[in-house]
Each structure stands twice: as structure tokens, then as C-alpha cells.
Design an enzyme around this catalytic site. Structure first.
Site, short mmCIF file in Angstrom:
data_model
loop_
_atom_site.label_atom_id
_atom_site.label_comp_id
_atom_site.label_asym_id
_atom_site.label_seq_id
_atom_site.Cartn_x
_atom_site.Cartn_y
_atom_site.Cartn_z
N GLY A 1 40.76 39.61 36.16
CA GLY A 1 40.10 40.37 35.09
C GLY A 1 40.68 41.77 34.98
O GLY A 1 40.92 42.28 33.89
N ARG B 1 44.61 44.99 39.14
CA ARG B 1 44.74 43.88 40.09
C ARG B 1 45.97 43.06 39.75
O ARG B 1 46.69 42.58 40.63
CB ARG B 1 43.47 43.02 40.05
CG ARG B 1 43.42 41.94 41.08
CD ARG B 1 43.34 42.48 42.48
NE ARG B 1 42.02 42.97 42.80
CZ ARG B 1 41.70 43.55 43.96
NH1 ARG B 1 42.60 43.71 44.90
NH2 ARG B 1 40.47 43.97 44.17
#
Ligand code: HPA
Length: 240
Positions: free
Chosen positions: A20, A24
Site C-alpha cells: 500500500g 515500502r
């Protein structure tokens, strides 16, 4: 180019990992991929393509919730020809016996989404994972002794929920955790004849207030990413 992704055709691999959080995605690219190249910065939704075990693989953020994920995943499937998509995300656990950092390999994703209601009206469409990706991810988790559970989750439209009574209902029907994206991913992959899977780490236990250290989060993120990367490698060796 699409309205939301600035890549040229061919810049994005046929296999992609989808966290998401765009930062990341950057961490996954820098940690696991060889020679990663950034293919998207539009709206800060970073995407990268590199190689893993000699295979071309991409990773891109989706944002939070089904509307955001659906925009990116639709464009990846429709314009860029992506064929294998694995969401690497987090979820809140509602299933008994689940602990923080446990990995859930998600076989199906019920949803309260208005999107699927608009699509299917009074048909309760069942968004499911691709069987072969699921089987491979489970095999790899077993082989590596990574603590994992296989089962259904629920993708909700809301993170902050006033009335949580529906959680007890879905829990009583075997739902293990809640997050906000997998049902849309599974539905779109089915529409475009592609294969999708969601792998989640448990970031919170619903109804409890335990906190995770960033180190703990990172280790379980590593386990999950390695399962996802090896699963796509096993499943797509002839695609790119
Ligand atoms: N609810 C919804 N989505 C989530 C949660 C949650 O508790 N935890 C991680 N993603």
C-alpha cells in the site's frame, strides 16, 4: 503513459508486488531487487522495476483503500499488460489464535465495498486468490518454516468504523483479518484474466492495543516479501 502512471510500455514487468505504502515499495526495490529503476513518481506513488533471481519484477505502491488500488491496478492490467500481482500488506487480525506479525496468505476477500455493489448489484460476487499462486506461496512458507495461516479476510471501505458488529459476524464465518484492498485486487485480476494473491502480516489485533517495534515490522515484512518474490518467480518464469 496513463493518467496516474508515467511509465512507458515495457518499463513495468509482467509480475508486480503491491504494497500500500509507496515508501515500502522503495524499500522493497532497494532491499531485494537488482538494479532497480524508478518508473513512476506521479502523486508520489513510487514504482520500480529491477530483477530478482534473474527475473524482471516490478514493485509499486497502491495507496490505501479500494478506490486508490483500483486506479493503479486497472491501469497496470489494462495498459501495461501486468499478469501476476501480489499484494504485500498488513491487516488487523480478528481470527482466534492469530498473533502480531503472523503472516496470512489470503484465499478469499469478502467485502463491504460500494465498488463491488455497483459492479454486481445483488450478486454477492466472491473475490478469490489465484489457486496456483496461493499453493506456491503456502509451499514456500512451509518450506521456510515461516509461521503462516491460510484463509479468508475481509476488505472494508473504512478504517475507522463506528459500528463494528459486522466484524463478529464475519469472524463467526471464518474471516481471519481485515484490511482495505484485496477484494478489489482479486476482482480486477479476474476481470483482466490475470492472477493475484494477497499476503498480509498482522499489524494489529482488533480490540487490543499492542504496538510493534519497527524492527519487528521489518523482519515480518522481509518474510512476506521473500514469499511473494519467490512465488512470482516460480509462477511466471516464461512471461518476461
Ligand atoms: N483495519 C483495516 N485495515 C487495516 C487494519 C485494520 O485494523 N490494520 C491494517 N490494515
Amino acid at each position: 503513459m496513463t493518467p496516474h502512471i508515467s511509465a512507458q510500455i515495457g518499463d513495468i514487468a509482467q509480475s508486480i508486488l503491491l504494497p500500500g505504502d509507496p515508501l515500502r515499495a522503495k524499500w522493497i526495490a532497494e532491499t531485494f531487487l537488482k538494479d532497480p529503476v524508478c518508473f513512476n513518481e506521479v502523486r508520489g506513488m513510487l514504482g520500480f522495476t529491477g530483477s530478482y533471481n534473474g527475473q524482471k519484477i516490478s514493485v509499486m505502491g497502491t495507496g490505501m483503500g479500494m478506490p486508490s488500488l483500483s486506479i493503479y491496478v486497472h491501469e497496470l492490467l489494462d495498459i501495461y499488460g501486468v499478469k501476476t500481482l501480489i499484494r504485500v500488506g498488513s491487516c488487523g487480525a480478528i481470527g482466534d489464535g492469530l498473533g502480531l506479525l503472523d503472516v496470512i496468505i489470503c484465499s478469499a476477500a469478502s467485502t463491504d465495498s460500494a465498488i463491488n455493489r455497483q459492479k454486481f448489484g445483488n450478486i454477492a460476487y466472491a473475490p478469490v486468490a489465484n489457486f496456483y499462486l496461493l499453493r506456491e506461496a503456502v509451499r514456500l512458507a512451509e518450506e521456510r518454516n515461516i509461521r503462516h495461516t491460510v484463509g479468508p479476510i475481509m476488505s472494508g471501505d473504512q478504517f475507522y468504523i463506528d459500528d463494528t458488529s459486522h466484524l463478529a459476524k464475519v469472524k463467526s464465518h471464518g474471516v481471519l483479518g481485515i484490511e482495505m484492498e484485496a477484494a478489489a485486487l482479486y476482482t480486477l485480476a479476474a476481470k483482466f484474466n490475470a492472477q493475484a494473491l494477497g499476503i498480509m502480516t498482522v499489524s494489529d489485533i482488533i480490540g487490543e492495543t499492542k504496538e510493534l517495534s519497527s524492527k519487528e515490522r521489518e523482519q515480518s515484512m522481509r518474510d512476506m516479501c521473500l514469499i511473494a518474490l519467490d512465488t512470482v518467480c516460480q509462477s511466471t518464469s516464461s512471461l518476461d
